[in-house]
Design a protein around this motif. Structure first.
Motif, PDB file in Angstrom:
ATOM      1  N   VAL A 147       0.869  -1.172   0.000  1.00  0.00           N
ATOM      2  CA  VAL A 147       0.000   0.000   0.000  1.00  0.00           C
ATOM      3  C   VAL A 147       0.909   1.226   0.000  1.00  0.00           C
ATOM      4  N   GLY A 148       0.574   2.243  -0.795  1.00  0.00           N
ATOM      5  CA  GLY A 148       1.421   3.425  -0.879  1.00  0.00           C
ATOM      6  C   GLY A 148       2.466   3.267  -1.966  1.00  0.00           C
ATOM      7  N   SER A 149       3.200   4.336  -2.225  1.00  0.00           N
ATOM      8  CA  SER A 149       4.154   4.321  -3.331  1.00  0.00           C
ATOM      9  C   SER A 149       5.396   3.506  -2.996  1.00  0.00           C
ATOM     10  N   LEU A 150       6.077   3.082  -4.042  1.00  0.00           N
ATOM     11  CA  LEU A 150       7.344   2.368  -3.864  1.00  0.00           C
ATOM     12  C   LEU A 150       8.349   3.248  -3.133  1.00  0.00           C
ATOM     13  N   ALA A 151       8.436   4.514  -3.522  1.00  0.00           N
ATOM     14  CA  ALA A 151       9.394   5.438  -2.908  1.00  0.00           C
ATOM     15  C   ALA A 151       9.158   5.573  -1.405  1.00  0.00           C
ATOM     16  N   ASN A 152       7.890   5.644  -0.991  1.00  0.00           N
ATOM     17  CA  ASN A 152       7.578   5.785   0.435  1.00  0.00           C
ATOM     18  C   ASN A 152       7.794   4.500   1.218  1.00  0.00           C
ATOM     19  N   ASN A 153       7.885   3.375   0.513  1.00  0.00           N
ATOM     20  CA  ASN A 153       8.101   2.078   1.168  1.00  0.00           C
ATOM     21  C   ASN A 153       9.538   1.588   1.039  1.00  0.00           C
ATOM     22  N   ILE A 154      10.435   2.430   0.529  1.00  0.00           N
ATOM     23  CA  ILE A 154      11.768   1.956   0.190  1.00  0.00           C
ATOM     24  C   ILE A 154      12.552   1.477   1.411  1.00  0.00           C
ATOM     25  N   GLU A 155      12.299   2.046   2.585  1.00  0.00           N
ATOM     26  CA  GLU A 155      12.985   1.601   3.803  1.00  0.00           C
ATOM     27  C   GLU A 155      12.587   0.169   4.154  1.00  0.00           C
ATOM     28  N   VAL A 156      11.295  -0.093   4.125  1.00  0.00           N
ATOM     29  CA  VAL A 156      10.795  -1.441   4.446  1.00  0.00           C
ATOM     30  C   VAL A 156      11.302  -2.449   3.436  1.00  0.00           C
ATOM     31  N   ILE A 157      11.262  -2.076   2.159  1.00  0.00           N
ATOM     32  CA  ILE A 157      11.725  -2.982   1.108  1.00  0.00           C
ATOM     33  C   ILE A 157      13.221  -3.245   1.242  1.00  0.00           C
ATOM     34  N   SER A 158      13.981  -2.205   1.565  1.00  0.00           N
ATOM     35  CA  SER A 158      15.425  -2.368   1.757  1.00  0.00           C
ATOM     36  C   SER A 158      15.728  -3.358   2.875  1.00  0.00           C
ATOM     37  N   LYS A 159      14.948  -3.303   3.951  1.00  0.00           N
ATOM     38  CA  LYS A 159      15.140  -4.235   5.056  1.00  0.00           C
ATOM     39  C   LYS A 159      14.849  -5.674   4.618  1.00  0.00           C
ATOM     40  N   LEU A 160      13.816  -5.853   3.786  1.00  0.00           N
ATOM     41  CA  LEU A 160      13.516  -7.189   3.262  1.00  0.00           C
ATOM     42  C   LEU A 160      14.649  -7.693   2.375  1.00  0.00           C
ATOM     43  N   VAL A 161      15.174  -6.813   1.526  1.00  0.00           N
ATOM     44  CA  VAL A 161      16.281  -7.186   0.646  1.00  0.00           C
ATOM     45  C   VAL A 161      17.489  -7.614   1.461  1.00  0.00           C
ATOM     46  N   LEU A 162      17.767  -6.877   2.529  1.00  0.00           N
ATOM     47  CA  LEU A 162      18.906  -7.188   3.391  1.00  0.00           C
ATOM     48  C   LEU A 162      18.669  -8.472   4.182  1.00  0.00           C
ATOM     49  N   GLU A 163      17.500  -8.599   4.783  1.00  0.00           N
ATOM     50  CA  GLU A 163      17.193  -9.739   5.659  1.00  0.00           C
ATOM     51  C   GLU A 163      17.161 -11.060   4.901  1.00  0.00           C
ATOM     52  N   HIS A 164      16.599 -11.034   3.678  1.00  0.00           N
ATOM     53  CA  HIS A 164      16.404 -12.279   2.929  1.00  0.00           C
ATOM     54  C   HIS A 164      17.396 -12.442   1.777  1.00  0.00           C
ATOM     55  N   ASN A 165      18.336 -11.515   1.657  1.00  0.00           N
ATOM     56  CA  ASN A 165      19.338 -11.571   0.584  1.00  0.00           C
ATOM     57  C   ASN A 165      18.661 -11.641  -0.787  1.00  0.00           C
ATOM     58  N   ILE A 166      17.716 -10.737  -1.011  1.00  0.00           N
ATOM     59  CA  ILE A 166      16.933 -10.706  -2.239  1.00  0.00           C
ATOM     60  C   ILE A 166      17.817 -10.324  -3.425  1.00  0.00           C
ATOM     61  N   THR A 167      17.648 -11.023  -4.546  1.00  0.00           N
ATOM     62  CA  THR A 167      18.396 -10.723  -5.767  1.00  0.00           C
ATOM     63  C   THR A 167      17.484 -10.291  -6.919  1.00  0.00           C
ATOM     64  N   PHE A 168      16.167 -10.538  -6.794  1.00  0.00           N
ATOM     65  CA  PHE A 168      15.230 -10.254  -7.883  1.00  0.00           C
ATOM     66  C   PHE A 168      13.912  -9.789  -7.278  1.00  0.00           C
ATOM     67  N   VAL A 169      13.386  -8.651  -7.750  1.00  0.00           N
ATOM     68  CA  VAL A 169      12.138  -8.114  -7.207  1.00  0.00           C
ATOM     69  C   VAL A 169      11.174  -7.800  -8.341  1.00  0.00           C
ATOM     70  N   VAL A 170       9.901  -8.162  -8.127  1.00  0.00           N
ATOM     71  CA  VAL A 170       8.836  -7.847  -9.071  1.00  0.00           C
ATOM     72  C   VAL A 170       7.933  -6.788  -8.456  1.00  0.00           C
ATOM     73  N   VAL A 171       7.574  -5.786  -9.251  1.00  0.00           N
ATOM     74  CA  VAL A 171       6.617  -4.760  -8.844  1.00  0.00           C
ATOM     75  C   VAL A 171       5.341  -4.953  -9.661  1.00  0.00           C
ATOM     76  N   ASP A 172       4.243  -5.287  -9.010  1.00  0.00           N
ATOM     77  CA  ASP A 172       2.962  -5.558  -9.666  1.00  0.00           C
ATOM     78  C   ASP A 172       1.887  -4.659  -9.037  1.00  0.00           C
ATOM     79  N   SER A 173       1.594  -3.519  -9.619  1.00  0.00           N
ATOM     80  CA  SER A 173       2.085  -3.027 -10.901  1.00  0.00           C
ATOM     81  C   SER A 173       2.560  -1.583 -10.737  1.00  0.00           C
ATOM     82  N   VAL A 174       3.038  -1.002 -11.852  1.00  0.00           N
ATOM     83  CA  VAL A 174       3.697   0.298 -11.797  1.00  0.00           C
ATOM     84  C   VAL A 174       2.760   1.421 -11.370  1.00  0.00           C
TER      85      VAL A 174
END
Length: 307
Positions: free
Chosen positions: A209-236
């Motif tokens: 919920v909300g824009s990608l830019a406003n959620n970038i902190e939460v997403i960054s934590k997920l990338v770090l915690e789970h060692n994410i290498t590939f992300v899908v955005v559904d939808s733009v």
């Protein structure tokens, strides 16, 4: 001391001291941040005591640092009075956070250029590794199924339909549907591919919920915690959080993806006017073509009398 940056998250590790700082919500310039300080103490009986402290603090403020040092000394003084020099650790750690935040990407000296090192692919031959990729299509073209198939390929590292994926960890950010719809689609794909255990997957799903830019902190934590290498955005469109025709809004979206520094696949829609004119184009600003590294239009094929 080791300093790393994943998305917007900066981590400083003092391995010899068993201490780690993780900084997030860093303001412009790096003056303030939310910092989680973790430490561990090895006791003589072989047991390990882990502890942590979370503070929203001013990294350059002497009084704030002094108060934090006092708190840490109180927490560790009784069990390990001589193990930590919190004054030095806080000073060095905070300065490393500020320097890393301000430096951005490190400059690279082009002193060893090799023509035998072409761009690598996350999913060959479609999506280049480490950049923003985009697909768009008319409604009902199975865009989400296609993107989910890409996640399955990355998750398994297997080759299907001439697509060869580098094994990694996939994150699916969903502004469109619910988790139960996603799980049923995932199950259908894995059954269709003949997986021995289609009910199991390593893909991470998050309803957004909300824009990608406003959620970038939460997403960054997920990338770090789970060692994410590939992300899908559904939808733009919902992930933009603004006018799809605005170059600034589109730029903020792609800047956020670039900050994650991993391979991304954005799902976008066709323009509504195409339904009446028959001329379908990508929805919104054509600037999306400039900012995405690879752009594909997805078209479905349908047999006669097939519903």
């Amino acid at each position: 001391m080791e300093v790393t940056k994943v998305g917007t998250i900066i981590t400083v590790t003092f391995e010899d001291k068993n201490v780690q700082f993780t900084a997030s919500r860093i303001k412009q310039g790096g003056e303030t941040a939310e910092v989680i300080i973790k430490w561990s103490i090895n006791h003589e009986d072989g047991s390990v005591q882990n502890d942590s402290l979370r503070e929203h603090t001013r990294l350059l403020d002497s009084q704030a640092k002094r108060k934090l040092i006092e708190t840490l000394e109180e927490r560790t003084g009784d069990v390990a009075p001589d193990k930590f020099n919190w004054g030095t650790l806080i000073s060095d750690g905070f300065m490393a956070i500020i320097d890393k935040h301000r430096e951005g990407n490190a400059p690279v000296l082009m002193d060893n250029i090799n023509f035998d090192a072409p761009r690598s692919y996350c999913i060959k031959p479609l999506f280049i590794n480490g950049v923003a990729n985009l697909i768009w299509a008319k409604g009902g073209s199975s865009k989400s199924y296609f993107a989910l198939l890409m996640c399955v390929l990355v998750d398994t590292g297997k080759k299907f339909f001439g697509l060869n994926a580098k094994k990694g960890k996939a994150l699916y950010l969903d502004w469109e549907e619910e988790s139960d719809v996603f799980s049923q689609r995932l199950l259908a794909i894995q059954k269709g591919l003949g997986f021995a255990n289609p009910n199991k997957s390593g893909i991470i799903y998050k309803k957004m919920v909300g824009s990608l830019a406003n959620n970038i902190e939460v997403i960054s934590k997920l990338v770090l915690e789970h060692n994410i290498t590939f992300v899908v955005v559904d939808s733009v469109s919902p992930a933009l959080g603004g006018d799809s025709n605005s170059q600034q809004v589109v730029e903020e979206y792609f800047a956020s993806l670039r900050e994650l520094d991993i391979t991304s696949l954005s799902i976008d829609h066709a323009n509504k006017s195409g339904e009446t004119t028959g001329k379908f184009e990508i929805h919104g600003s054509s600037f999306k073509y400039a900012r995405a590294r690879m752009v594909y239009e997805l078209k479905k094929t349908q047999e006669a009398n097939d519903n």
